[in-house]
Design an enzyme around this catalytic site. Structure first.
Site, PDB file in Angstrom:
ATOM      1  N   ARG A   1      49.276  38.118  38.868  1.00 54.05           N
ATOM      2  CA  ARG A   1      49.003  36.748  38.431  1.00 54.05           C
ATOM      3  C   ARG A   1      48.727  35.809  39.596  1.00 54.05           C
ATOM      4  O   ARG A   1      47.846  34.939  39.509  1.00 54.05           O
ATOM      5  CB  ARG A   1      50.171  36.232  37.592  1.00 54.05           C
ATOM      6  CG  ARG A   1      50.029  34.814  37.065  1.00 54.05           C
ATOM      7  CD  ARG A   1      48.664  34.503  36.485  1.00 54.05           C
ATOM      8  NE  ARG A   1      48.226  35.445  35.468  1.00 54.05           N
ATOM      9  CZ  ARG A   1      46.984  35.545  35.031  1.00 54.05           C
ATOM     10  NH1 ARG A   1      46.030  34.770  35.556  1.00 54.05           N
ATOM     11  NH2 ARG A   1      46.657  36.427  34.105  1.00 54.05           N
TER      12      ARG A   1
ATOM     13  N   LYS B   1      41.321  14.875  47.052  1.00 57.90           N
ATOM     14  CA  LYS B   1      41.650  14.965  45.623  1.00 57.90           C
ATOM     15  C   LYS B   1      41.873  16.438  45.268  1.00 57.90           C
ATOM     16  O   LYS B   1      41.077  17.069  44.570  1.00 57.90           O
ATOM     17  CB  LYS B   1      40.545  14.341  44.786  1.00 57.90           C
ATOM     18  CG  LYS B   1      40.389  12.844  45.051  1.00 57.90           C
ATOM     19  CD  LYS B   1      39.204  12.269  44.296  1.00 57.90           C
ATOM     20  CE  LYS B   1      39.039  10.776  44.629  1.00 57.90           C
ATOM     21  NZ  LYS B   1      37.858  10.182  43.971  1.00 57.90           N
TER      22      LYS B   1
ATOM     23  N   LYS C   1      40.204   2.456  53.312  1.00 61.38           N
ATOM     24  CA  LYS C   1      39.620   2.340  51.987  1.00 61.38           C
ATOM     25  C   LYS C   1      39.773   0.917  51.451  1.00 61.38           C
ATOM     26  O   LYS C   1      40.292   0.037  52.135  1.00 61.38           O
ATOM     27  CB  LYS C   1      40.229   3.385  51.056  1.00 61.38           C
ATOM     28  CG  LYS C   1      40.072   4.811  51.597  1.00 61.38           C
ATOM     29  CD  LYS C   1      40.206   5.855  50.519  1.00 61.38           C
ATOM     30  CE  LYS C   1      38.936   5.920  49.704  1.00 61.38           C
ATOM     31  NZ  LYS C   1      38.996   7.004  48.686  1.00 61.38           N
TER      32      LYS C   1
ATOM     33  N   GLU D   1      35.473   2.249  54.312  1.00 64.46           N
ATOM     34  CA  GLU D   1      34.819   2.218  53.012  1.00 64.46           C
ATOM     35  C   GLU D   1      34.227   0.839  52.761  1.00 64.46           C
ATOM     36  O   GLU D   1      34.891  -0.178  52.976  1.00 64.46           O
ATOM     37  CB  GLU D   1      35.820   2.552  51.914  1.00 64.46           C
ATOM     38  CG  GLU D   1      35.227   2.516  50.505  1.00 64.46           C
ATOM     39  CD  GLU D   1      36.263   2.805  49.438  1.00 64.46           C
ATOM     40  OE1 GLU D   1      36.384   3.975  49.049  1.00 64.46           O
ATOM     41  OE2 GLU D   1      36.950   1.861  49.001  1.00 64.46           O
TER      42      GLU D   1
END
Length: 286
Positions: free
Chosen positions: A102, A137, A169, A202
């Site tokens: 698995r 992410k 950001k 950003e």
């Protein structure tokens, strides 16, 4: 070739923790049903179409479960695969094969899905100067494998974490009081702490791009959620003074138009945060 963050120590720690989560105090299904002396074979069967990833990792998992298991590899990381292909055959103690099954599949299915999607997006921007980037992410405690899969699929890794590059950001800029304040404070921080880290900022508008250009002292400008026309204008405004990166909700349907604007990089969070895993099975050979 492994990326620098895939060290023997990191691999061993990841596999140890993953096995502890899955096996606990024993694989009691296999221990109960399969004689300890049983020797068998299993084949890693591909049931989807795409780019294979995770073979090298699978070998390490199998080795750590039982170093006496033999793995005969037929297909390596990065190759194109189709249903019916066999990536490898593992031979040895049946209980150990089942214990490893698995974890091998969970890793390879997700890594192959990521490599496949990365390859697909790369095909859509072929012929342009743009290169495809991943993001942070990622799945907690699985980032190393997901970023490795992006490389296998032909993409480029962005920063690994919060420690190896500075990205200011929108929230950083807003909390700092503006573009100039955020950049100035960052430069002072790096000087004060004697760190050498690249700085990316950003931007959400052409006005913010202009503010970055007026302030300077950075390495890369992120152009977030801009239309192709805005991206093209921003690239012309920057005029090669800094590296450019397009970001924000870029999909298979929009990436070609983004690449055509002349940006240097395109970052796509969907490479890792919403990819579809490849269908792969480990099947007993009788």
């Amino acid at each position: 070739m492994r990326p620098s963050y895939i060290t023997d120590e990191n691999l061993e720690q990841f596999i140890k923790q993953a096995l502890a989560e899955d096996v606990g105090d024993g694989d009691h299904s296999s221990l109960a049903a399969i004689p300890a002396s049983a020797q068998n074979e299993a084949q890693l069967l591909i049931k989807g179409t795409g780019v294979l990833a995770g073979v090298e990792l699978a070998q390490e998992i199998i080795r750590q479960v039982d170093s006496s298991l033999q793995v005969d590899v037929f297909l390596r990381d990065g190759v194109a695969v189709k249903p019916g292909d066999v990536a490898f055959i593992v031979t040895g103690k049946a209980q150990a094969i089942l214990t490893a099954e698995r974890l091998v599949l969970n890793c390879m299915q997700r890594m192959s899905g990521i490599a496949t999607y990365t390859h697909q997006l790369n095909q859509l921007i072929a012929g342009t100067n743009a290169r495809l980037l991943d993001t942070r992410k990622t799945t907690p405690n699985f980032r190393m494998m997901e970023k490795w899969a992006v490389l296998i699929g032909g993409g480029v890794n962005h920063r690994y974490g919060l420690f190896d590059m500075i990205i200011l950001k929108d929230n950083h800029v807003d909390y700092a009081g503006g573009i100039k304040q955020a950049i100035t404070a960052t430069q002072e921080y790096l000087q004060r702490t004697n760190r050498q880290l690249k700085i990316e900022v950003e931007t959400r508008s052409l006005q913010e791009v202009q503010q970055v250009l007026e302030t300077g002292g950075i390495d890369r400008i992120m152009l977030d959620n801009m239309t192709p026309d805005q991206l093209r204008e921003a690239v012309q405004l920057i005029n090669g003074r800094f590296i450019t990166e397009a970001s924000g909700g870029i999909t298979k349907e929009t990436i070609a138009a983004v690449a055509a604007t002349g940006v240097d990089f395109i970052s796509v969070g969907a490479l890792t945060h919403s990819v579809r895993s490849m269908d792969i099975s480990l099947k007993a050979r009788k």
